[in-house]
Design an enzyme around this catalytic site. Structure first.
Site, mmCIF file in Angstrom:
data_model
loop_
_atom_site.group_PDB
_atom_site.id
_atom_site.type_symbol
_atom_site.label_atom_id
_atom_site.label_comp_id
_atom_site.label_asym_id
_atom_site.label_seq_id
_atom_site.Cartn_x
_atom_site.Cartn_y
_atom_site.Cartn_z
ATOM 1 N N ARG A 1 24.634 68.203 32.408
ATOM 2 C CA ARG A 1 25.814 67.958 33.221
ATOM 3 C C ARG A 1 25.756 66.612 33.927
ATOM 4 N NH1 ARG A 1 30.109 67.571 32.375
ATOM 5 N NH2 ARG A 1 29.847 69.545 31.279
ATOM 6 N N LYS B 1 39.087 49.445 44.566
ATOM 7 C CA LYS B 1 39.450 50.862 44.704
ATOM 8 C C LYS B 1 38.531 51.687 43.801
ATOM 9 C CE LYS B 1 44.218 49.739 45.876
ATOM 10 N NZ LYS B 1 45.642 49.780 45.458
ATOM 11 N N LYS C 1 45.168 39.252 52.925
ATOM 12 C CA LYS C 1 46.201 40.217 52.569
ATOM 13 C C LYS C 1 47.259 40.321 53.675
ATOM 14 C CE LYS C 1 45.027 43.838 50.187
ATOM 15 N NZ LYS C 1 45.572 43.468 48.860
ATOM 16 N N GLU D 1 47.741 36.745 49.634
ATOM 17 C CA GLU D 1 48.738 37.679 49.110
ATOM 18 C C GLU D 1 50.121 37.321 49.626
ATOM 19 O OE1 GLU D 1 48.192 42.183 48.963
ATOM 20 O OE2 GLU D 1 49.540 41.949 50.661
ATOM 21 N N ASP E 1 52.274 40.303 45.016
ATOM 22 C CA ASP E 1 52.210 41.747 45.198
ATOM 23 C C ASP E 1 53.573 42.407 45.058
ATOM 24 O OD1 ASP E 1 50.694 44.114 45.841
ATOM 25 O OD2 ASP E 1 51.705 44.114 47.774
#
Length: 284
Positions: free
Chosen positions: A103, A138, A170, A200, A221
């Site tokens: 597993r 992410k 950002k 951004e 974006d």
């Protein structure tokens, strides 16, 4: 494909932790009760569906940490295309060790192969255009290096590995700093000579302002396709252009056709489905 394997000293702590999590405090109760230690067998890692292999080194390490007496023959290395029912590797040795490690080995192999397969599908979607498919931060906590490796195995490229790679200003940085100009000026003052600066923007007006400050890259974006096309024309090669924001297999080609340099895709690492792979025994 020039795919360099991750070093074993990076992989081993992760695999050991996963095995310890699974084996727990009392060991593999089922296998210990049912399978004699002396029993030897042959088993194969088999793809249940078509995809791209990634994570085989982790799978092999899981098996070998349980038993050094296992012989493993690799049929399809990381980065290889595999068809349904295709054999990835053959294992020969103690059956109990294979069952205990199964597993953990498959968790790594299925997850990373799923990312590689998803990446390959995005790379195929933009083929014929100059745009590269890149991943984001992410990622699953603790597994970033592995997941970004899987993106490379699928033919994609990596964005930042962490906050210390580059300066990426950002929308929230801009909001707190009081605008694009003060954010960029502070970044320029702080950045060392090897540090690149990306900013951004969400509108063409923001892009125009950012370009006056000579960023190394601009993150476009959630822009509409027409705006992306106009943005590329405005940049005119003065900075790297990166399209981002809810990009899918269905929209990737149209976005690539705008002429952007990069297409960043968060779901490759945070939401890609696994590639279904199993361990099948073939008694010797």
């Amino acid at each position: 494909m020039n795919l360099s394997s991750l070093p074993a000293f990076m992989l081993e702590p992760l695999v050991r932790a996963a095995l310890l999590e699974d084996v727990g405090r009392a060991g593999d109760l089922t296998t210990d009760a049912v399978v004699p230690n002396s029993h030897r067998a042959t088993a194969v890692l088999v793809a249940r569906q078509t995809g791209v292999v990634a994570g085989l080194d982790l799978a092999m390490l899981a098996f070998r940490l349980v038993s050094q007496d296992l012989e493993i023959t690799v049929e399809r290395a990381d980065g290889s295309q595999i068809g349904q029912d295709g054999i990835i590797a053959t294992l020969t040795g103690p059956a109990a060790a294979m069952l205990t490690a199964e597993r953990t080995a498959l968790n790594f192999l299925c997850h990373l192969s799923g990312i590689a397969t998803a990446t390959a599908s995005m790379v195929a979607a933009v083929r014929g255009h100059a745009a590269k498919i890149v991943c984001t931060r992410k990622t699953t906590p603790g597994l970033r290096a592995l997941e970004k490796y899987a993106v490379r195995a699928g033919g994609g490229f990596n964005h930042r590995f962490g906050l210390d790679d580059a300066i990426l200003i950002k929308d929230n940085h801009i909001a707190v700093a009081g605008g694009i100009r003060p954010a960029m000026e502070r970044a320029r003052t702080s950045a060392g000579h090897l540090i690149k600066i990306e900013v951004e923007v969400e509108t063409l007006a923001q892009l125009e302002e950012a370009l006056r400050l000579a960023p190394d890259a601009v993150l476009l974006d959630n822009m509409a396709v027409d705006d992306l096309r106009q943005a590329v024309a405005m940049v005119a090669g003065r900075a790297i252009t990166e399209a981002s924001g809810r990009i899918t297999l269905d929209t990737a080609a149209e976005i690539a056709a705008t002429g952007v340099d990069l297409i960043s895709v968060g779901w490759l690492t945070h939401s890609a489905p696994i590639l279904d792979i199993g361990l099948d025994f073939r008694e010797s």
